[in-house]
Write an enzyme that holds these catalytic residues in place. Sequence first.
Site, PDB file in Angstrom:
ATOM      1  N   HIS A 107      40.609  46.143  50.581  1.00  0.00           N
ATOM      2  CA  HIS A 107      40.858  47.256  49.673  1.00  0.00           C
ATOM      3  C   HIS A 107      39.768  47.354  48.615  1.00  0.00           C
ATOM      4  CE1 HIS A 107      42.452  43.803  47.455  1.00  0.00           C
ATOM      5  NE2 HIS A 107      42.390  44.528  46.345  1.00  0.00           N
ATOM      6  N   ASP A 109      39.627  48.349  44.669  1.00  0.00           N
ATOM      7  CA  ASP A 109      40.640  48.343  43.622  1.00  0.00           C
ATOM      8  C   ASP A 109      40.990  49.749  43.133  1.00  0.00           C
ATOM      9  OD1 ASP A 109      41.180  45.638  43.478  1.00  0.00           O
ATOM     10  OD2 ASP A 109      39.684  45.243  41.934  1.00  0.00           O
ATOM     11  N   HIS A 267      37.336  44.211  49.053  1.00  0.00           N
ATOM     12  CA  HIS A 267      37.554  42.768  49.052  1.00  0.00           C
ATOM     13  C   HIS A 267      38.927  42.434  49.610  1.00  0.00           C
ATOM     14  CE1 HIS A 267      38.799  44.316  45.095  1.00  0.00           C
ATOM     15  NE2 HIS A 267      39.703  43.351  45.074  1.00  0.00           N
ATOM     16  N   ARG A 282      41.467  38.479  35.756  1.00  0.00           N
ATOM     17  CA  ARG A 282      40.542  39.565  36.087  1.00  0.00           C
ATOM     18  C   ARG A 282      40.479  40.587  34.964  1.00  0.00           C
ATOM     19  NH1 ARG A 282      42.616  43.191  40.672  1.00  0.00           N
ATOM     20  NH2 ARG A 282      43.561  44.289  38.920  1.00  0.00           N
TER      21      ARG A 282
END
Length: 291
Positions: A107, A109, A267, A282
Amino acid sequence: MTHTSARTRIHAEPLTCTLGAELHGVQLGDAARDDALFAEIKQLLLRHKVLFLRDQDMTRAEHVAFASRLGPLEDHPVLGSDPDHPGLVRIYKDLDSRPEHYENALHCDATWREHPPMGAVLRCVETPEVGGDTIWVDMAEAYRRLPDHIRAQIADLRARHSIEASFGAVMTTDQRHRLKARYPDPEHPVVRTHPETGEKILFVNAFTTHLVNHHTPQNVRFGQDHAPGASLLLNYLISQAAIPEYQVRWRWTPNSVAIWDNRSTQHYAVQDYWPAVRKMERAGVAGDRPC
């Protein structure tokens, strides 16, 4: 070839022939305060698309400060963020949490936003002794290596992306509907242009639900060309991210960091470690409208 800066002595070691480089000789805490050092890292990010660093003993405040130099940070509507450091999302998989499966899909983000993130800075807090790697994919290379007739076919196609069909799937009906009302399914080009490098990028992923302008006389002779024809085309395009020649895989250690350009990569967080503990933090950077 290793890239070395005479001024900062950063060593950028490419990890594959396609994307990814490990940086040596730099601390991101320093780069958060040094304009020239940050500018060099930004150029390396545009070149390699994802950068990796080890032994980054930085505080959460330094993590947020460095990521903020890339652009404004944004919260996640489902995961939330650290109350003391807005924009810093804790992705903790421990014995008190159930396994989640939104990460172990290829995907890009938050393409369910009208303005998907520009990128992210992810730091490992705790990782299993074995397992829990992350894979990144170069979607500019995936586009370049498509057959010519496919590139021509998808040049003007657009697609919908959905948070309801992903994060919303585990919610109650009312919760799911409220989530979709807050984030209506946006429409993005199937091929976007990187705003800084000018590269063409294949821009479909696990959040993409369907093509919105495929049903035209040029594409559809009979109904079967539309359904399942359009979904077969979309599935073929999404599947390109699974090609190993476009990928780099990173094995985490505590205080290692990945910085990626979300506009040109996808990723996949490999969930092969349960019930071991994996804790990541993150900072996601707000982006522009794909075009």
